[in-house]
Scaffold this motif. Structure first.
Motif, short mmCIF file in Angstrom:
data_model
loop_
_atom_site.label_atom_id
_atom_site.label_comp_id
_atom_site.label_asym_id
_atom_site.label_seq_id
_atom_site.Cartn_x
_atom_site.Cartn_y
_atom_site.Cartn_z
N CYS A 121 0.80 -1.22 0.00
CA CYS A 121 0.00 0.00 0.00
C CYS A 121 0.83 1.28 0.00
O CYS A 121 0.55 2.20 -0.77
CB CYS A 121 -0.92 -0.02 1.22
SG CYS A 121 -2.34 1.02 1.04
N HIS A 122 1.82 1.36 0.84
CA HIS A 122 2.56 2.61 0.99
C HIS A 122 3.26 3.08 -0.28
O HIS A 122 3.21 4.28 -0.59
CB HIS A 122 3.52 2.54 2.18
CG HIS A 122 2.82 2.50 3.49
ND1 HIS A 122 2.11 3.56 4.01
CD2 HIS A 122 2.66 1.49 4.39
CE1 HIS A 122 1.57 3.23 5.16
NE2 HIS A 122 1.88 1.98 5.41
N PRO A 123 3.91 2.21 -1.04
CA PRO A 123 4.53 2.71 -2.29
C PRO A 123 3.50 3.32 -3.25
O PRO A 123 3.77 4.34 -3.88
CB PRO A 123 5.18 1.46 -2.89
CG PRO A 123 5.41 0.56 -1.73
CD PRO A 123 4.27 0.82 -0.79
N LEU A 124 2.33 2.71 -3.35
CA LEU A 124 1.30 3.27 -4.23
C LEU A 124 0.78 4.60 -3.70
O LEU A 124 0.54 5.53 -4.47
CB LEU A 124 0.14 2.28 -4.40
CG LEU A 124 0.45 1.06 -5.26
CD1 LEU A 124 -0.71 0.07 -5.21
CD2 LEU A 124 0.74 1.46 -6.69
N ASN A 125 0.63 4.71 -2.40
CA ASN A 125 0.14 5.96 -1.81
C ASN A 125 1.15 7.09 -1.92
O ASN A 125 0.77 8.26 -1.81
CB ASN A 125 -0.26 5.75 -0.36
CG ASN A 125 -1.58 5.01 -0.23
OD1 ASN A 125 -2.29 4.84 -1.21
ND2 ASN A 125 -1.89 4.57 0.96
N ARG A 126 2.40 6.78 -2.14
CA ARG A 126 3.43 7.81 -2.26
C ARG A 126 3.56 8.35 -3.68
O ARG A 126 4.31 9.30 -3.91
CB ARG A 126 4.77 7.27 -1.79
CG ARG A 126 4.82 7.09 -0.29
CD ARG A 126 6.23 6.76 0.18
NE ARG A 126 6.19 6.35 1.58
CZ ARG A 126 6.46 5.13 1.99
NH1 ARG A 126 6.84 4.19 1.17
NH2 ARG A 126 6.38 4.82 3.27
N LEU A 127 2.85 7.74 -4.64
CA LEU A 127 2.92 8.23 -6.03
C LEU A 127 2.29 9.62 -6.12
O LEU A 127 1.27 9.89 -5.49
CB LEU A 127 2.18 7.28 -6.96
CG LEU A 127 2.78 5.91 -7.17
CD1 LEU A 127 1.86 5.04 -8.02
CD2 LEU A 127 4.15 6.00 -7.80
N SER A 128 2.88 10.46 -6.93
CA SER A 128 2.32 11.79 -7.16
C SER A 128 1.29 11.69 -8.30
O SER A 128 1.22 10.68 -8.99
CB SER A 128 3.41 12.77 -7.53
OG SER A 128 3.95 12.44 -8.80
N PHE A 129 0.51 12.75 -8.50
CA PHE A 129 -0.48 12.76 -9.58
C PHE A 129 0.20 12.52 -10.94
O PHE A 129 -0.32 11.80 -11.78
CB PHE A 129 -1.22 14.08 -9.62
CG PHE A 129 -2.41 14.14 -8.72
CD1 PHE A 129 -2.89 13.02 -8.07
CD2 PHE A 129 -3.07 15.33 -8.53
CE1 PHE A 129 -4.00 13.09 -7.25
CE2 PHE A 129 -4.18 15.41 -7.71
CZ PHE A 129 -4.64 14.28 -7.06
N SER A 130 1.34 13.12 -11.14
CA SER A 130 1.99 12.97 -12.45
C SER A 130 2.51 11.56 -12.66
O SER A 130 2.56 11.09 -13.79
CB SER A 130 3.13 13.99 -12.59
OG SER A 130 4.13 13.75 -11.61
N GLN A 131 2.89 10.88 -11.59
CA GLN A 131 3.36 9.51 -11.73
C GLN A 131 2.21 8.59 -12.06
O GLN A 131 2.34 7.60 -12.72
CB GLN A 131 4.05 9.04 -10.45
CG GLN A 131 5.35 9.76 -10.21
CD GLN A 131 5.94 9.44 -8.84
OE1 GLN A 131 5.25 9.48 -7.82
NE2 GLN A 131 7.21 9.13 -8.82
#
Length: 131
Positions: A121-131
């Motif tokens: 979960c945490h890696p996905l939640n750290r993505l920015s809008f542009s990513q």
């Protein structure tokens, strides 16, 4: 039960935030219209076998898309990608990890996790809008 609960919680935006507040208005409206379309189409996408097992379109839609307005954008994107006719037709068939867990439980075998919810979960939640 812990895994499902933790994964559901991890997908949610912080308290007081909604997807409508984060997305541009036109994208939010398109998303909402698309989900309304999926809700209307879902009964025709379901197979006779799914209906025979007691699956209902409203239940299936809510199980997949329920509370979508409170989810983080990356999770909504993943959800939308799974709301296709082909994917709906396979719902109700356990995915491999669930099948293996059920078989292990039936055989009274001990199970363990390969990864924790946080590691997914945490890696996905750290993505920015542009990513």
């Amino acid at each position: 039960p812990y895994t499902i609960s933790a994964l559901s919680s991890c997908q949610l935006l912080p308290q007081g935030e909604n997807l409508q507040d984060l997305l541009p208005k036109d994208i939010y409206r398109r998303l909402k219209r698309h989900l309304e379309y999926v809700r209307l189409m879902l009964p025709s996408w379901m197979t006779p076998e799914q209906r025979g097992k007691g699956l209902y379109a409203d239940y299936l839609f809510n199980a997949i898309a329920g509370n979508w307005e409170r989810k983080r954008p990356v999770w909504v994107m993943l959800m939308v990608n799974s709301l296709t006719e082909a994917d709906i037709k396979t719902r109700g068939v356990p995915v491999l990890d669930l099948y293996l867990a059920q078989e292990a439980q039936r055989m009274r075998k001990r199970t363990g996790a390969v990864e924790k919810v946080e590691e997914q979960c945490h890696p996905l939640n750290r993505l920015s809008f542009s990513q």
